[in-house]
Design a protein around this motif. Sequence first.
Motif, PDB file in Angstrom:
ATOM      1  N   GLN A 146       0.826  -1.201   0.000  1.00  0.00           N
ATOM      2  CA  GLN A 146       0.000   0.000   0.000  1.00  0.00           C
ATOM      3  C   GLN A 146       0.864   1.256   0.000  1.00  0.00           C
ATOM      4  N   VAL A 147       0.539   2.160  -0.953  1.00  0.00           N
ATOM      5  CA  VAL A 147       1.154   3.484  -0.990  1.00  0.00           C
ATOM      6  C   VAL A 147       0.076   4.467  -0.529  1.00  0.00           C
ATOM      7  N   PRO A 148       0.095   4.888   0.739  1.00  0.00           N
ATOM      8  CA  PRO A 148      -0.969   5.750   1.262  1.00  0.00           C
ATOM      9  C   PRO A 148      -0.782   7.185   0.784  1.00  0.00           C
ATOM     10  N   PRO A 149      -1.730   8.086   1.065  1.00  0.00           N
ATOM     11  CA  PRO A 149      -1.597   9.476   0.626  1.00  0.00           C
ATOM     12  C   PRO A 149      -0.252  10.071   1.034  1.00  0.00           C
ATOM     13  N   GLY A 150       0.329  10.834   0.112  1.00  0.00           N
ATOM     14  CA  GLY A 150       1.640  11.432   0.315  1.00  0.00           C
ATOM     15  C   GLY A 150       2.385  11.469  -1.001  1.00  0.00           C
ATOM     16  N   HIS A 151       3.555  12.078  -0.997  1.00  0.00           N
ATOM     17  CA  HIS A 151       4.384  12.184  -2.192  1.00  0.00           C
ATOM     18  C   HIS A 151       5.658  11.384  -1.971  1.00  0.00           C
ATOM     19  N   TYR A 152       5.939  10.452  -2.885  1.00  0.00           N
ATOM     20  CA  TYR A 152       7.041   9.513  -2.709  1.00  0.00           C
ATOM     21  C   TYR A 152       7.941   9.543  -3.941  1.00  0.00           C
ATOM     22  N   THR A 153       9.225   9.659  -3.725  1.00  0.00           N
ATOM     23  CA  THR A 153      10.194   9.636  -4.804  1.00  0.00           C
ATOM     24  C   THR A 153      10.905   8.287  -4.781  1.00  0.00           C
ATOM     25  N   CYS A 154      10.991   7.660  -5.967  1.00  0.00           N
ATOM     26  CA  CYS A 154      11.473   6.274  -6.019  1.00  0.00           C
ATOM     27  C   CYS A 154      12.300   6.060  -7.277  1.00  0.00           C
ATOM     28  N   LEU A 155      13.354   5.249  -7.144  1.00  0.00           N
ATOM     29  CA  LEU A 155      14.189   4.920  -8.292  1.00  0.00           C
ATOM     30  C   LEU A 155      13.568   3.837  -9.157  1.00  0.00           C
ATOM     31  N   GLY A 156      12.820   2.944  -8.563  1.00  0.00           N
ATOM     32  CA  GLY A 156      12.213   1.865  -9.329  1.00  0.00           C
ATOM     33  C   GLY A 156      11.587   0.832  -8.414  1.00  0.00           C
ATOM     34  N   ILE A 157      10.679   0.047  -8.968  1.00  0.00           N
ATOM     35  CA  ILE A 157       9.924  -0.947  -8.205  1.00  0.00           C
ATOM     36  C   ILE A 157       9.920  -2.251  -8.995  1.00  0.00           C
ATOM     37  N   VAL A 158      10.204  -3.377  -8.316  1.00  0.00           N
ATOM     38  CA  VAL A 158      10.145  -4.694  -8.948  1.00  0.00           C
ATOM     39  C   VAL A 158       9.031  -5.496  -8.291  1.00  0.00           C
ATOM     40  N   LEU A 159       8.058  -5.921  -9.105  1.00  0.00           N
ATOM     41  CA  LEU A 159       6.955  -6.732  -8.594  1.00  0.00           C
ATOM     42  C   LEU A 159       7.251  -8.222  -8.784  1.00  0.00           C
ATOM     43  N   HIS A 160       6.675  -9.029  -7.888  1.00  0.00           N
ATOM     44  CA  HIS A 160       6.845 -10.480  -7.934  1.00  0.00           C
ATOM     45  C   HIS A 160       5.480 -11.152  -7.832  1.00  0.00           C
ATOM     46  N   ASP A 161       5.462 -12.462  -7.857  1.00  0.00           N
ATOM     47  CA  ASP A 161       4.214 -13.227  -7.857  1.00  0.00           C
ATOM     48  C   ASP A 161       3.268 -12.752  -6.755  1.00  0.00           C
ATOM     49  N   ASN A 162       2.004 -12.599  -7.144  1.00  0.00           N
ATOM     50  CA  ASN A 162       0.909 -12.336  -6.201  1.00  0.00           C
ATOM     51  C   ASN A 162       1.065 -11.021  -5.447  1.00  0.00           C
ATOM     52  N   ILE A 163       1.734 -10.061  -6.040  1.00  0.00           N
ATOM     53  CA  ILE A 163       1.918  -8.753  -5.423  1.00  0.00           C
ATOM     54  C   ILE A 163       1.021  -7.730  -6.124  1.00  0.00           C
ATOM     55  N   THR A 164       0.275  -6.974  -5.326  1.00  0.00           N
ATOM     56  CA  THR A 164      -0.493  -5.831  -5.819  1.00  0.00           C
ATOM     57  C   THR A 164       0.127  -4.555  -5.286  1.00  0.00           C
ATOM     58  N   LEU A 165       0.479  -3.649  -6.185  1.00  0.00           N
ATOM     59  CA  LEU A 165       0.916  -2.313  -5.789  1.00  0.00           C
ATOM     60  C   LEU A 165      -0.314  -1.425  -5.777  1.00  0.00           C
ATOM     61  N   GLN A 166      -0.725  -0.987  -4.612  1.00  0.00           N
ATOM     62  CA  GLN A 166      -1.931  -0.186  -4.457  1.00  0.00           C
ATOM     63  C   GLN A 166      -1.551   1.261  -4.163  1.00  0.00           C
ATOM     64  N   VAL A 167      -1.792   2.138  -5.134  1.00  0.00           N
ATOM     65  CA  VAL A 167      -1.464   3.549  -4.993  1.00  0.00           C
ATOM     66  C   VAL A 167      -2.764   4.274  -4.646  1.00  0.00           C
ATOM     67  N   ASP A 168      -2.911   4.651  -3.390  1.00  0.00           N
ATOM     68  CA  ASP A 168      -4.178   5.200  -2.909  1.00  0.00           C
ATOM     69  C   ASP A 168      -4.420   6.615  -3.437  1.00  0.00           C
ATOM     70  N   ALA A 169      -5.681   7.021  -3.432  1.00  0.00           N
ATOM     71  CA  ALA A 169      -6.031   8.397  -3.769  1.00  0.00           C
ATOM     72  C   ALA A 169      -5.269   9.341  -2.849  1.00  0.00           C
ATOM     73  N   GLY A 170      -4.680  10.378  -3.427  1.00  0.00           N
ATOM     74  CA  GLY A 170      -3.870  11.307  -2.653  1.00  0.00           C
ATOM     75  C   GLY A 170      -2.402  10.954  -2.629  1.00  0.00           C
ATOM     76  N   ALA A 171      -2.041   9.800  -3.190  1.00  0.00           N
ATOM     77  CA  ALA A 171      -0.639   9.385  -3.262  1.00  0.00           C
ATOM     78  C   ALA A 171      -0.086   9.659  -4.656  1.00  0.00           C
ATOM     79  N   ILE A 172       1.159  10.122  -4.712  1.00  0.00           N
ATOM     80  CA  ILE A 172       1.858  10.306  -5.974  1.00  0.00           C
ATOM     81  C   ILE A 172       3.227   9.646  -5.856  1.00  0.00           C
ATOM     82  N   LEU A 173       3.511   8.749  -6.798  1.00  0.00           N
ATOM     83  CA  LEU A 173       4.838   8.132  -6.921  1.00  0.00           C
ATOM     84  C   LEU A 173       5.597   8.862  -8.012  1.00  0.00           C
ATOM     85  N   TYR A 174       6.753   9.432  -7.665  1.00  0.00           N
ATOM     86  CA  TYR A 174       7.579  10.133  -8.643  1.00  0.00           C
ATOM     87  C   TYR A 174       8.755   9.247  -9.044  1.00  0.00           C
ATOM     88  N   ALA A 175       8.949   9.117 -10.364  1.00  0.00           N
ATOM     89  CA  ALA A 175      10.096   8.362 -10.867  1.00  0.00           C
ATOM     90  C   ALA A 175      11.332   9.244 -10.825  1.00  0.00           C
TER      91      ALA A 175
END
Length: 523
Positions: free
Chosen positions: A60-89
């Motif tokens: 879960q990515v809750p409301p807020g601003h997050y700066t990230c270099l990258g994300i790797v997903l694996h089996d059975n993983i859900t990336l949930q970006v909630d309303a009010g959340a921003i992921l910056y590359a």
Amino acid sequence: MIIKYLFSFFLLFLSTVAIGSPPIYNIREYGATGQKGDDATGAIANAIAAARTTNGGVVQVPPGHYTCLGIVLHDNITLQVDAGAILYADLPNPAFKADGFIYAENATNIAITGRGKIDGQAKYQWTDYNYGDVEIAKEVEIAKKAGVEMKRSYRVGNSAFGVLFKECTGITIDDVTFENTSLWCMRIWGCQQVKIRGVTITSDLKMGVNSDGIDLDGTSNAHISGCIISTGDDAICLKSGSWDFKPSGKSYPTENIVVDNCILTSSSTALMIGTETLSPIRHVIFSNCVIRDANKGMGINVQDGATVSDIKFSNLTIDLHRRHWNWWGDAEVFYFVLKKRNPTSAVGAIKNITIDNVIAHAQGTSRIITTVGKPLENIRIANVQVFMEPEATPDKRTAHAMRFEGVDGLTLDNIAVRWNDEKPEPGWQSGLVLTNVSNFRLRDISARQAHKTSDWPALLLTDCRNGIINECVAQPGTNQFLRIGGANTRNLMIHTNYLKNARTPLLSDKTLPKNTIAYTPFP
């Protein structure tokens, strides 16, 4: 006793819900601050690692601003970006894989959901053209002659696909908004069982080069629905290229694809197939979409030797607007072309294509052509209205409303072309032009030449064979309705057409072979 029973039932219900719900891993609990500029890469990676210990879950990515270099997903993983959340590359990450901000490889049952945003922070500059794009060589020369400044947009800084999934199965992308991706927003390569629903994608319509919306590349059994996409480059594109874009690399077919109920804007093509075509692309339906302010409605561009077949475009409303010369497209309703990428490329095929139930306002010539001598096969266009509007840029390119060249098996049924008489372009000519077309049927065509004082015909046929023309209507103001020529013209039957509005219903070249045309005037 009853209260005790109900309480026991309630506890059982809660335990069932808990057992059925995947565990949630909030990235705040793993060190993310929610402040833009603070690196959240490690926190997100640790949350994913924790989810893997329980065979999956929701990160879960809750409301807020997050700066990230990258994300790797694996089996059975859900990336949930909630309303009010921003992921910056925040690119690049030297240790990160394959130029994708959100990446997965050989993963099963992965998802990106939520009502938050993912921002690629793309950067561009407007600078001199480097003359490297062979696809727009003619358009560049036209622009130069028209005195248009020879500058265009280029990416600067580091680039990455927004989502890059390789050989994954069971993908769901729901509701998320993607903005300003520096490369294609989504590249789904070699994947199976894909659902993309309710996604919003935006990029700069002037500057956003290479910022495609959704690209399914060698992917099968996919459904794209209910998306709103406004991108500099292609909005939705189907390809079958290699992972590293090399012409000899491994590729997969793209097949069993449904795209429906989307609203699309593109500075290139709204619904595109190609150019990467190493493996077949087949059994595709594009339907019930609104295309607004786009530079091209539908495109098929086969260059690498594969066959594109069994494609249907239906129930579309299209509004087209010419863009700057660097974008591919002339504000045409459709452009299908069979060609070779280079002299050693294999020759592919385009066949069994249907366009049905379309209303379009266009500024460019719609074309279905071959450049390699091999014809396109079995093309059917029915129930289409095209309103030709003046071009929005000074580098004029448009002559005819529709042009068909090198087609074997063409059906045009219930087609109407209407020209803007209030603001006509000087270069406008005929409604429909057919060259080297065989085994064709033109039925219920309503058209005239562009300018009422012009000698151009409404319909111009050259070197066409084995065709029937019937139930067509010459619009008021038509001078010549049908002109036929070419030494290779053979076996044409013309009957039951209403051509009383035409000053000259039929004009045929005197050099045509005898008995080429069987013409029966309307009573």
